[in-house]
Design a protein around this motif. Structure first.
Motif, PDB file in Angstrom:
ATOM      1  N   GLY A 139       1.071  -1.361  -0.072  1.00 53.05           N
ATOM      2  CA  GLY A 139      -0.049   0.026  -0.064  1.00 53.05           C
ATOM      3  C   GLY A 139       0.675   1.322  -0.041  1.00 53.05           C
ATOM      4  O   GLY A 139       0.414   2.107  -0.805  1.00 53.05           O
ATOM      5  N   ALA A 140       2.015   1.380   0.729  1.00 53.63           N
ATOM      6  CA  ALA A 140       2.884   2.542   0.710  1.00 53.63           C
ATOM      7  C   ALA A 140       3.524   2.574  -0.571  1.00 53.63           C
ATOM      8  O   ALA A 140       3.642   3.859  -1.144  1.00 53.63           O
ATOM      9  CB  ALA A 140       3.837   2.310   2.062  1.00 53.63           C
ATOM     10  N   ALA A 141       3.938   1.449  -1.397  1.00 54.61           N
ATOM     11  CA  ALA A 141       4.473   1.810  -2.682  1.00 54.61           C
ATOM     12  C   ALA A 141       3.585   2.485  -3.401  1.00 54.61           C
ATOM     13  O   ALA A 141       3.908   3.291  -4.224  1.00 54.61           O
ATOM     14  CB  ALA A 141       4.914   0.297  -2.999  1.00 54.61           C
ATOM     15  N   CYS A 142       2.213   1.611  -3.442  1.00 55.82           N
ATOM     16  CA  CYS A 142       1.518   2.481  -4.465  1.00 55.82           C
ATOM     17  C   CYS A 142       0.706   3.656  -4.168  1.00 55.82           C
ATOM     18  O   CYS A 142       0.910   4.535  -5.170  1.00 55.82           O
ATOM     19  CB  CYS A 142       0.022   1.385  -4.313  1.00 55.82           C
ATOM     20  SG  CYS A 142      -1.367   1.955  -5.382  1.00 55.82           S
ATOM     21  N   GLY A 143       0.763   3.941  -2.811  1.00 58.00           N
ATOM     22  CA  GLY A 143       0.516   5.548  -2.368  1.00 58.00           C
ATOM     23  C   GLY A 143       1.657   6.458  -2.658  1.00 58.00           C
ATOM     24  O   GLY A 143       1.140   7.471  -3.365  1.00 58.00           O
ATOM     25  N   MET A 144       2.763   5.978  -2.563  1.00 59.98           N
ATOM     26  CA  MET A 144       3.992   6.818  -2.906  1.00 59.98           C
ATOM     27  C   MET A 144       3.907   7.304  -4.288  1.00 59.98           C
ATOM     28  O   MET A 144       4.341   8.450  -5.072  1.00 59.98           O
ATOM     29  CB  MET A 144       5.461   6.742  -2.479  1.00 59.98           C
ATOM     30  CG  MET A 144       5.482   6.707  -0.931  1.00 59.98           C
ATOM     31  SD  MET A 144       7.017   6.157  -0.464  1.00 59.98           S
ATOM     32  CE  MET A 144       6.855   4.505  -0.310  1.00 59.98           C
ATOM     33  N   ALA A 145       3.617   6.149  -5.181  1.00 57.59           N
ATOM     34  CA  ALA A 145       3.825   6.342  -6.555  1.00 57.59           C
ATOM     35  C   ALA A 145       2.537   7.097  -7.247  1.00 57.59           C
ATOM     36  O   ALA A 145       2.491   7.626  -8.117  1.00 57.59           O
ATOM     37  CB  ALA A 145       3.584   4.864  -7.237  1.00 57.59           C
TER      38      ALA A 145
END
Length: 405
Positions: free
Chosen positions: A23-29
């Motif tokens: 989720g963090a990787a998706c959110g940062m992107a």
């Protein structure tokens, strides 16, 4: 009469459920993409997550790219790795392994500090802070309870409850969105409710317990700690680990499911083997060198891990993109979990960003994501050959390793 609980209502273009690595990787992107994005997690951070804490090479590269080494080096620990009973260790005795390992008393030891660990409590919190820096809208203590596709408006209706850090109910929420990225872990509510007909993923079993040095041993601790990976039970795809982490060791036992969905042991056996493994470590470390946190077996925690499998086929409903553990991408045998969560979360963001710009409908977005994820999954599935090797006797192993490729 008491007033009815207040409801929080939102409308967004993308809802990310779960703020672990995926989720963090998706959110940062997606932060700063111009899309209306909301990310939520049922927990309040920092929070614990049962994990081996080891970062495979791919995950090391990704987190270093995000700046973990430069901003928070104290969160990391590097150590050499001792392997005993593994395919690599057994092959070494027959002269079948490559460079980088040294023989030592029936085991092999890496010649460099090849193992990097970060406690998941710290890693996930650090990733959430990077999301905060990029001004990703986030909510914590928001737990999804229901998910329903509204055919009339072509949107998902996501409802749930908001709780305090102590678990006290505050109010309910209702979110309307065309796209949901399910990053909510092994027991994914998004996966279950969006596609009830999807076959349940195969589950491996694992335990975890933190062991911490006595204060009297801290000053004499090795400059470079040694981690361990031992296959103690011949004929089983079951192994024990003791990975050096900041402040001590992450120890546990993992029982891998085979191609047919069978586990070599049950949960009760897993707990007993974990206790035996801790006793072995205490004995090897002269009893006084290490102690179990809180001195009791209640600190041994267990988890079921949805693992990738040769028959895994990513599938989900229109507007649903599953990433990380929710998509059953984990391979505990090879240590792949965090890296695949980061990779699949970033892939979901790329597909969404480009797909929305192209005007794709929710169903087309999901299909495009599944196609791209399936390519990677096929490559990951091939690594199951190594799991089969672990169960072979030495004669069969030598034959398999010597076979021309």
């Amino acid at each position: 009469m008491s007033a009815k609980p207040q409801q929080e209502s939102r409308q967004v273009q993308v809802l990310i459920v779960g703020l672990g690595p995926a989720g963090a990787a998706c959110g940062m992107a997606l932060a700063g993409s111009g899309l209306e994005v909301l990310a939520l997690d049922r927990a309040h951070f920092p929070r614990d997550k049962i994990c081996g804490d080891a970062l495979p090479l791919g995950a090391q590269t990704l987190v270093q790219h995000l700046g973990l080494l430069t901003t928070s080096p104290e969160l990391q620990c590097r150590s050499s790795l001792e392997e005993r009973g593994s395919v690599r260790a057994r092959g070494y005795d027959q002269g079948l392994t490559g460079q980088g390992w040294l023989a030592e008393r029936g085991a092999i030891l890496s010649s460099t500090a090849c193992l990097q660990t970060v406690r998941r409590h710290d890693l996930d919190h650090w990733l959430v802070e990077r999301c905060r820096e990029r001004q990703l809208p986030m909510e914590f203590g928001w737990q999804v309870e229901s998910l329903r596709w509204d055919q009339a408006i072509q949107r998902w209706q996501v409802r749930g409850r908001i709780r305090t850090r102590e678990g006290k109910p505050l109010k309910r929420f209702a979110i309307t969105t065309p796209v949901v990225v399910g990053c909510d872990g092994a027991a994914s509510a998004i996966q279950r409710q969006s596609n009830p007909a999807r076959p349940r993923s195969l589950q491996a079993l694992a335990s975890r317990c933190y062991l911490t040095p006595h204060e009297s041993q801290t000053s004499s601790a090795q400059a470079q700690p040694r981690s361990r990976l031992h296959y103690l039970w011949p004929g089983e795809s079951t192994y024990a680990w003791a990975f050096a982490v900041p402040g001590g060791f992450n120890c546990g036992v993992a029982a891998m499911v085979n191609r047919h969905g069978d586990l070599p042991i049950r949960g009760r056996d897993l707990m007993e083997r974990t206790r035996q493994w801790i006793q072995t470590l205490n004995h090897d470390w002269d009893h006084s060198a290490v102690e179990a946190s809180h001195h009791n077996t209640s600190t041994i925690q267990t988890m079921a891990i949805p693992v990738i499998h040769p028959t895994t086929a990513p599938q989900s409903s229109a507007g649903i993109l599953l990433a990380g553990d929710a998509a059953a991408l984990v391979d505990p045998h090879q240590g792949h979990g965090i890296d695949r969560a980061l990779e699949s979360g970033a892939l979901a963001a790329t597909v969404i960003r480009k797909g929305v710009a192209m005007g794709l409908a929710p169903a087309a977005l999901s299909e495009r994501y599944q196609q791209r994820l399936a390519v990677r999954v096929r490559g990951w599935q091939q690594q199951w050959q190594a799991l089969e090797l672990e169960s072979m006797n030495d004669t069969a192993l030598i034959k398999a390793l010597s076979r021309p490729r």
